[in-house]
Write a protein that holds these residues in place. Structure first.
Motif, short mmCIF file in Angstrom:
data_model
loop_
_atom_site.label_atom_id
_atom_site.label_comp_id
_atom_site.label_asym_id
_atom_site.label_seq_id
_atom_site.Cartn_x
_atom_site.Cartn_y
_atom_site.Cartn_z
N LEU A 50 0.86 -1.18 0.00
CA LEU A 50 0.00 0.00 0.00
C LEU A 50 0.89 1.23 0.00
O LEU A 50 1.69 1.43 0.92
N LEU B 164 2.45 -4.38 3.45
CA LEU B 164 3.55 -3.44 3.62
C LEU B 164 3.05 -2.06 3.21
O LEU B 164 2.41 -1.91 2.17
N VAL B 165 3.35 -1.07 4.04
CA VAL B 165 2.94 0.31 3.74
C VAL B 165 4.18 1.10 3.37
O VAL B 165 5.19 1.04 4.08
N LEU B 166 4.11 1.81 2.26
CA LEU B 166 5.24 2.66 1.86
C LEU B 166 4.77 4.11 1.87
O LEU B 166 3.67 4.40 1.39
#
Lengths: 478, 218
Positions: free
Chosen positions: B72, B95-97
């Protein structure tokens, strides 16, 4: 016993990285065509101890004073002799040869002894062995002399005398007999004594009767002679492969651009790959220290949490990192070290769909993390807790470890605000309340009535009311 | 130039071929019908939507089918691991970026799509045709999918997305309108009923209540 000795007359000069070795550094310019004259100088006696080929061509000689050398040639690049550099280089070399020969003796500062008789079973004959050894040595920019003999000391003397042949037992004995005594490491006083006696070669010395030898040689020289003949063992410590991987690189010039730095890192990372592959390990973290002339040292830490052993992947990670943080100043020395190694977690590749599983997830995450920085990356941890903000917790910097899936279906929002925000817009309550009272056991209590609420433009929000009748938004049913 | 040559050079567009573009069922029969089989199996899908109307819930059956990472990028809030775990997506797949710049965002998106080990949900405005093309090529290379979220009535209508949908909140679920699709006509619209999947998040009850006629009051 049978020994092969490798003697490296200019180890420091050869193991330093020169602009000429690094073709990109100054290629095409006139300076590379006109190579610099390089020399290593003993800082105490100010004598030249190692010379590059071009310097020898200009008429410089080993043993010459620095002043006369400077008078002879105009441009001389001078480096101080550092025995530590040679020691490091020897150890790295031993590590590379360790896969060929299990019994290696370091003989600092300039030599390696390889014991051959114990390796006979692995290699059918000496030629075979020698070929393999040469393929290891050929790519290295090292000048060396070698010889084989019955004792390590004899092999050393013959190698230093530039024999450059693999000798049989008899041949080596003959050569040793003919070797001038001046080539041996007897003390000066002893040598002048031999001269007065008219002794020229090792053979003549050995021919003396034993009683006379005892009379004419001081005790240290007696031991030396016995070691040379193999009557006494020479106790050099055997090489043991280190657990740690560490490389220092002394540059003879300064690097300002990251591509040049990557070029230097590449062979080091290949050595790392060899080191790790032999041990079936992966490196989760590498540390690169860059030493600048004026600014304080800079340390880059690069992570690949799943463990990585491929040189190409590490090179890519370093390239990404240097893209984000270019070099602050010119670098003249660097060291690369492996913080600790771990067993390699195999990535499960899809046998039938290989092109799609080109890059494993762990490698992708390491690349993203290196390029974007630790702060830009968040995994999500899940814990069994009633408090929503403790059940789903950000896990900075990496993917979170897996938790079990949930079977029970309690409606929860898909997106959760990092912290509850005061409710500011009119809403209509759809469902609720769901009262959560928890955390009284660890001093972070919550007491909230949760509702599903609908905002004016059709958004579903997760809101709660505190006992003080304050309203907050905590999540979105996106 | 003969017809065969034109076809060989792909200068003639043949409508029936595009029917065979690989699709993945969306998990909602009405939506599958609207999209003629489901979402494209790879490529860039743009969703023009208000936040929190059910745009992620619409995609949940899609996300469940894949055992890859879901990355995301710039989401409006953090994903709730509890919700995803209920729907079969482990927290280790999320996973958040939050890249620092638009350039880094595009770089990260491309890398994730290229890798073949992840799909991407992207909340980012402002993309040009060349950047979109690059992302589409990355999707092809990695056999991956990108869902990009835009505000409603955004000015990106001219970009050649593989599929472009507009989502509107509706008491019974979501009104989905096709703005653009590869190999098909735009403009169709369907109501996707959420009552079966998310009964608490629809206003069914209200429609079932028959208002008491005013005339008969007392």
């Amino acid at each position: 016993m049978f020994w092969l000795y490798l003697y490296f007359p200019r180890l420091q000069l050869d193991s330093m990285i020169m602009p000429a070795n690094n073709s990109d550094a100054q290629s095409g310019t006139e300076e590379s065509a006109q190579q610099a004259l390089e020399a290593v100088v003993d800082p105490h006696s100010h004598q030249l101890v190692q010379l590059s080929d071009t310097a020898i061509k200009e008429g410089l000689q080993v043993g010459m004073g620095l002043a006369s050398a400077a008078a002879l040639v105009e441009k001389l690049q001078v480096y101080a002799y550092q025995s530590q550099l040679e020691q490091d280089a020897l150890e790295h070399l031993a590590e590379q040869l360790y896969s060929l020969n299990g019994d290696i003796s370091l003989d600092p500062p300039k030599g390696l002894g390889l014991r051959l008789d114990t390796m006979g079973q692995l290699y059918q004959d000496l030629d075979n062995y020698w070929q393999q050894l040469q393929t290891q040595l050929a790519p290295l920019p090292l000048r060396y002399h070698f010889a084989s003999a019955t004792t390590l000391l004899a092999a050393k003397l013959l190698a230093r005398a530039k024999t450059d042949q693999l000798l049989t037992h008899e041949q080596s004995a003959q050569r040793l007999q003919a070797l001038p005594l001046a080539c041996c490491d007897f003390p000066d006083k002893q040598l002048s004594h031999f001269e007065r006696l008219g002794l020229q070669t090792v053979g003549e010395l050995e021919a003396l009767p034993r009683s006379e030898l005892i009379e004419r040689l001081d005790p240290a020289s007696q031991v030396y002679l016995a070691q040379l003949q193999g009557k006494l063992p020479l106790n050099l410590p055997g090489y043991q492969a280190p657990e740690q991987f560490q490389r220092h690189c002394e540059l003879s010039y300064e690097i300002k651009q990251s591509p040049q730095l990557l070029k230097i890192l590449e062979p080091l990372l290949k050595q790392l790959e060899q080191h790790l592959r032999q041990r079936q390990l992966g490196a989760p973290r590498m540390q690169l220290s860059l030493i600048f002339r004026e600014q304080p040292e800079q340390t880059l830490q690069i992570h690949a949490p799943a463990g990585q052993n491929s040189a190409a992947q590490w090179l890519k990670l370093f390239a990404l990192r240097l893209e984000r943080h270019p070099l602050a100043a010119p670098v003249y020395r660097l060291s690369l070290s492996l913080c600790h190694a771990q067993t390699l977690a195999g990535d499960k590749a899809d046998l039938f769909n290989q092109q799609h599983a080109a890059i494993p997830a762990s490698t992708l995450v390491a690349q993203l993390r290196t390029r974007l920085g630790d702060a830009s990356l968040t995994g999500i941890d899940r814990f069994d807790d009633l408090r929503p903000e403790r059940a789903s917790v950000p896990h900075p910097g990496d993917l979170a470890p897996a938790s079990a899936l949930i079977a029970e279906q309690v409606l929860r929002p898909s997106l959760l605000l990092p912290s509850p925000q005061p409710l500011k817009h009119p809403i209509t309550l759809q469902q609720g309340p769901e009262r959560l009272v928890a955390g009284w056991w660890d001093q972070q209590p919550i007491e909230r009535d949760y509702f599903i609420a609908l905002s004016g433009d059709g958004q579903y929000l997760w809101v709660f009311r505190t006992p003080q009748q304050q309203w907050f938004v905590h999540g979105y049913f996106s | 130039m003969s017809l065969e040559q034109l076809l060989a050079h792909q200068q003639v567009w043949r409508g029936f071929k595009t029917q065979n573009l690989p699709k993945k069922s969306s998990g909602y029969p009405e939506l599958d019908e609207l999209l003629q089989g489901g979402f494209p199996a790879q490529g860039v899908t743009a969703l023009h939507t208000q936040p929190a109307v059910g745009e992620l819930r619409l995609l949940m059956p899609q996300l469940q089918q894949q055992q890859r990472l879901w990355i995301l990028i710039n989401p409006p809030a953090l994903p709730n691991a509890e919700f995803f775990a209920q729907h079969g997506i482990g927290n280790h797949q999320l996973l958040v970026l939050r890249p620092n710049s638009a350039k880094e965002t595009l770089w990260a998106t491309e890398q994730c799509l290229l890798s073949g080990s992840s799909h991407v949900l992207l909340w980012q405005q402002g993309m040009n045709v060349a950047q979109l093309k690059r992302l589409q090529l990355a999707c092809q290379h990695g056999d991956s999918r990108l869902f990009a979220f835009y505000p409603p009535h955004d000015s990106q209508f001219s970009l050649p997305f593989d599929l472009q949908l507009e989502l509107q909140a509706h008491p019974q679920g979501l009104q989905v309108t096709v703005l653009k699709r590869r190999g098909g006509w735009p403009g169709q619209s369907r109501l996707i009923h959420f009552a079966r999947h998310w009964p608490e998040l629809t206003q069914q009850q209200a429609s079932q209540v028959i208002p008491f006629p005013q005339e008969k009051v007392g």
